[in-house]
Design an enzyme around this catalytic site. Structure first.
Site, PDB file in Angstrom:
ATOM      1  CG  HIS A 166      -9.029   0.898  -1.859  1.00 58.77           C
ATOM      2  ND1 HIS A 166      -8.795  -0.443  -1.644  1.00 58.77           N
ATOM      3  CD2 HIS A 166      -7.950   1.546  -1.372  1.00 58.77           C
ATOM      4  CE1 HIS A 166      -7.623  -0.586  -1.043  1.00 58.77           C
ATOM      5  NE2 HIS A 166      -7.087   0.609  -0.871  1.00 58.77           N
ATOM      6  CG  HIS A 174     -13.400   8.541 -10.565  1.00 60.83           C
ATOM      7  ND1 HIS A 174     -14.662   8.221 -10.122  1.00 60.83           N
ATOM      8  CD2 HIS A 174     -13.014   7.544 -11.405  1.00 60.83           C
ATOM      9  CE1 HIS A 174     -15.031   7.077 -10.685  1.00 60.83           C
ATOM     10  NE2 HIS A 174     -14.047   6.635 -11.469  1.00 60.83           N
ATOM     11  CD  GLU A 177      -8.309   0.366   2.297  1.00 56.99           C
ATOM     12  OE1 GLU A 177      -8.160   1.470   2.867  1.00 56.99           O
ATOM     13  OE2 GLU A 177      -7.497  -0.561   2.394  1.00 56.99           O
ATOM     14  CG  HIS A 180      -3.348   0.866  -3.466  1.00 57.28           C
ATOM     15  ND1 HIS A 180      -2.425   1.549  -2.688  1.00 57.28           N
ATOM     16  CD2 HIS A 180      -4.328   0.464  -2.626  1.00 57.28           C
ATOM     17  CE1 HIS A 180      -2.836   1.551  -1.438  1.00 57.28           C
ATOM     18  NE2 HIS A 180      -3.993   0.901  -1.374  1.00 57.28           N
ATOM     19  CB  CYS A 236      -0.976   0.001   1.168  1.00 54.21           C
ATOM     20  SG  CYS A 236      -2.230  -1.281   0.996  1.00 54.21           S
TER      21      CYS A 236
END
Length: 153
Positions: free
Chosen positions: A33, A77, A138, A31, A27
């Site tokens: 989710h 986003h 998440e 990345h 992490c």
């Protein structure tokens, strides 16, 4: 007469990316989710036959507007990075390529995001309604929860 208290919950979805600076696992990389946020408020339903929202603690549409304005429209986003870390330099590069960023003053974990979300939502609720809890998924099987009752000032 007994006070009648009800909790209502609304579910929201948004997509975000983040990176955990200094983390010792995967992490640490940027990345994404598919977040699922459950917002629960608590209050006494309006008891006034002349009120257009008689019988409601809070109109679900009003709760939707608050969370959409304060959370979804901000974080959806977007890439969430800690502005107090070297990721601030990365953010400059990303902004130069028209990426949507949210720079926060904390490590952008689900736990810390919930503290942030709670403050944003509480400020917008009517006086007769309180934020009871937040649950942020998440992943399909990992989530964090925030409860007002757990917060000691």
């Amino acid at each position: 007469m007994q006070k009648k208290v009800i909790r209502i919950t609304k579910h929201f979805d948004f997509e975000s990316a983040h990176a955990l600076y200094g983390y010792d696992g995967k992490c640490k990389n940027i990345h994404g989710h598919s977040y699922h946020l459950y917002v629960t408020v608590i209050g006494t339903p309006i008891n006034d036959l002349n009120h257009v929202k008689n019988g409601m603690v809070l109109d679900f549409g009003d709760l939707k507007k608050i969370v959409k304005d304060e959370i979804v429209d901000v974080f959806d986003h977007a890439t969430i990075l800690n502005k107090n870390s070297p990721h601030a330099e990365l953010a400059k590069d990303l902004e130069g390529h028209a990426h949507r960023l949210v720079m926060v003053p904390y490590q952008p974990t689900s736990e810390n995001m919930l503290f942030d979300f709670a403050e944003r939502i509480k400020k917008q609720l009517p006086q007769n309604v309180s934020l009871h809890s937040l649950k942020l998924f998440e992943t399909a099987n990992s989530y964090a929860e925030w409860f007002a009752a757990d917060q000691v000032e």
